[in-house]
Design an enzyme around this catalytic site. Structure first.
Site, mmCIF file in Angstrom:
data_model
loop_
_atom_site.group_PDB
_atom_site.id
_atom_site.type_symbol
_atom_site.label_atom_id
_atom_site.label_comp_id
_atom_site.label_asym_id
_atom_site.label_seq_id
_atom_site.Cartn_x
_atom_site.Cartn_y
_atom_site.Cartn_z
ATOM 1 N N GLY A 1 36.001 59.801 71.654
ATOM 2 C CA GLY A 1 35.114 59.588 70.525
ATOM 3 C C GLY A 1 35.640 60.221 69.256
ATOM 4 O O GLY A 1 36.427 59.643 68.520
ATOM 5 N N LEU B 1 34.916 65.936 74.849
ATOM 6 C CA LEU B 1 35.969 66.913 74.571
ATOM 7 C C LEU B 1 37.219 66.678 75.418
ATOM 8 O O LEU B 1 37.784 67.602 75.999
ATOM 9 C CB LEU B 1 35.454 68.342 74.737
ATOM 10 C CG LEU B 1 34.447 68.817 73.680
ATOM 11 C CD1 LEU B 1 34.031 70.255 73.926
ATOM 12 C CD2 LEU B 1 35.016 68.678 72.265
ATOM 13 N N TYR C 1 17.271 58.463 74.816
ATOM 14 C CA TYR C 1 16.719 57.198 74.332
ATOM 15 C C TYR C 1 15.853 56.567 75.418
ATOM 16 O O TYR C 1 15.640 57.159 76.476
ATOM 17 C CB TYR C 1 17.846 56.297 73.831
ATOM 18 C CG TYR C 1 18.591 56.917 72.663
ATOM 19 C CD1 TYR C 1 17.906 57.311 71.513
ATOM 20 C CD2 TYR C 1 19.958 57.179 72.724
ATOM 21 C CE1 TYR C 1 18.566 57.917 70.449
ATOM 22 C CE2 TYR C 1 20.625 57.781 71.660
ATOM 23 C CZ TYR C 1 19.920 58.154 70.529
ATOM 24 O OH TYR C 1 20.576 58.758 69.480
ATOM 25 N N ARG D 1 25.742 53.856 80.788
ATOM 26 C CA ARG D 1 25.932 55.239 80.341
ATOM 27 C C ARG D 1 24.704 56.054 80.703
ATOM 28 O O ARG D 1 23.577 55.659 80.404
ATOM 29 C CB ARG D 1 26.180 55.317 78.825
ATOM 30 C CG ARG D 1 26.181 56.758 78.303
ATOM 31 C CD ARG D 1 26.745 56.906 76.901
ATOM 32 N NE ARG D 1 28.202 57.020 76.961
ATOM 33 C CZ ARG D 1 28.960 57.436 75.933
ATOM 34 N NH1 ARG D 1 28.392 57.752 74.773
ATOM 35 N NH2 ARG D 1 30.274 57.529 76.069
ATOM 36 N N SER E 1 34.621 55.321 72.781
ATOM 37 C CA SER E 1 33.176 55.433 73.000
ATOM 38 C C SER E 1 32.387 54.725 71.904
ATOM 39 O O SER E 1 32.832 54.652 70.751
ATOM 40 C CB SER E 1 32.762 56.907 73.009
ATOM 41 O OG SER E 1 32.948 57.486 74.262
ATOM 42 N N PRO E 2 31.185 54.245 72.260
ATOM 43 C CA PRO E 2 30.291 53.739 71.216
ATOM 44 C C PRO E 2 29.844 54.888 70.325
ATOM 45 O O PRO E 2 29.312 55.887 70.820
ATOM 46 C CB PRO E 2 29.124 53.147 72.011
ATOM 47 C CG PRO E 2 29.164 53.837 73.338
ATOM 48 C CD PRO E 2 30.599 54.165 73.606
#
Length: 390
Positions: free
Chosen positions: A345, A323, A200, A248, A36-37
């Site tokens: 992540g 998770l 965002y 995303r 993941s970013p």
């Protein structure tokens, strides 16, 4: 349409899905594990440095099929913090070109996420307070800057009231995303992701909690989706037809009156029709500063059902995130048709070799898939009596 999966050379069609290559348009991942970013807040004037090279390179060496560079700002104003990576200027291309080449050299598909923080911009790094930039940051040479959003609603009490973006401002941002995608392509990235999640800017347009506009970019879901769709179309137009594009989303705000999973299904259908290949299914982030803030119980795989529902009802490939703790869990997600890719992540921060360990666990093969420089040592250790392994 789901990505094509291929059995390992010489392997049976029943090989674990975690061990099979995955084809997305003209790009093939060696496995369906994506890093993941994860924002590092460690850039200088938007430029990548040694930290980013080491941080990201270790995941490619660790066996991931794709490594995605963190949220990269399409304008200077769109940074979350002063330490964000950027692609608003050509001078930021060389550092990212080095990273894309490094990831590819170590066997991972290089990908990048492009975003704009909107009203969450001008924020302190998490370890410096995670609040709005203020006097202490000014003394450090990091003053706040003006922020913009769909509506003049601050993210929380004590934060800047954002300027409401007008039509001209929206057009400037569409061009900023297009230009940043072109720079990402020049830097050598083979996949791009549009950040429409975690509170965002593009998520701010989607959610009725943050978008109170009465023009064509607000109101019903179609109006609220209009600007994100314009951005997606601009990026898809510049992104080559043989390279995949991800989006995303926060599949739900987890808040009554906010964005819902039903909204996400409809939005995902529209994105599919636009040529988007994968919907990356996260959630939350509309309230609070944390990217995924939401007052909900969390348990292993708590977001996976969103990926499964969107995959089934919108008819588009999905990526599950959140998770996912071990290879057996990841394999079950893929095997049960809940997602086509799994994103890792924080587990990868703890163990950069998570993909190698997961594939080894499910597929055996000893250390054949490991880099030669370490694999031969570890294979030798595995054959040694326990007392000789230290």
């Amino acid at each position: 349409m789901s990505p094509e999966t291929e059995s390992p050379a010489g392997g049976a069609a029943t090989a674990p899905r975690l061990c099979r290559p995955v084809a997305l348009r003209g790009t093939t991942l060696r496995n369906p594990i994506v890093i993941s970013p994860m924002c590092q807040y460690s850039a200088a004037d938007g430029e990548a440095g040694d930290w980013h090279r080491v941080h990201l390179g270790r995941f490619a060496m660790g066996g991931a099929g794709m490594v995605m560079v963190e949220a990269t700002a399409v304008t200077e104003q769109g940074r979350i913090t002063p330490g964000d990576l950027g692609l608003w200027d050509d001078r930021q291309i060389p550092g990212l070109r080095g990273i894309a080449g490094l990831l590819k050299a170590f066997g991972a598909v290089p990908a990048i996420q492009l975003g704009h923080a909107g009203r969450k911009a001008a924020t302190q790094r998490p370890w410096q307070g995670h609040g709005p930039l203020g006097a202490a940051d000014l003394a450090r040479g990091e003053p706040p800057w003006p922020v913009a959003a769909p509506s003049p609603l601050p993210v929380a009490d004590g934060w800047q009231v954002p300027a409401e973006l007008d039509r001209a401002g929206l057009a400037v941002l569409v061009e900023a995303w297009r230009a940043s995608a072109a720079r990402a392509l020049e830097a050598g990235f083979e996949a791009v992701e549009l950040h429409c999640a975690h509170g965002y800017l593009l998520h701010q347009f989607l959610s009725p909690l943050s978008n109170r506009r009465t023009d064509g970019y607000g109101g019903d879901r179609a109006g609220r989706c209009r600007f994100p769709m314009e951005v997606a179309a601009a990026v898809r137009a510049v992104w080559p037809a043989d390279r995949p594009m991800f989006v995303r989303i926060s599949a739900t705000d987890w808040i009554e009156g906010g964005w819902t999973i039903e909204d996400s299904v409809g939005f995902s259908r529209d994105l599919r029709d636009l040529g988007i290949d994968v919907i990356d299914c996260s959630s939350g982030g509309m309230t609070g500063v944390s990217a995924t803030a939401a007052a909900i119980p969390r348990h292993p795989g708590f977001q996976v059902p969103f990926a499964g529902r969107i995959r089934q009802e919108a008819g588009v490939a999905t990526m599950a995130v959140g998770l996912i703790l071990d290879g057996h869990q990841a394999e079950a997600i893929l095997r049960d048709g809940q997602a086509d890719l799994v994103a890792i992540g924080r587990e990868a921060l703890d163990d950069p070799n998570w993909p190698l360990h997961a594939v080894q666990q499910l597929c055996g093969g000893g250390f054949d898939g490991w880099p030669d420089q370490s694999g031969w040592w570890l294979a030798r250790r595995a054959r040694s009596p326990r007392r000789e392994r230290d």
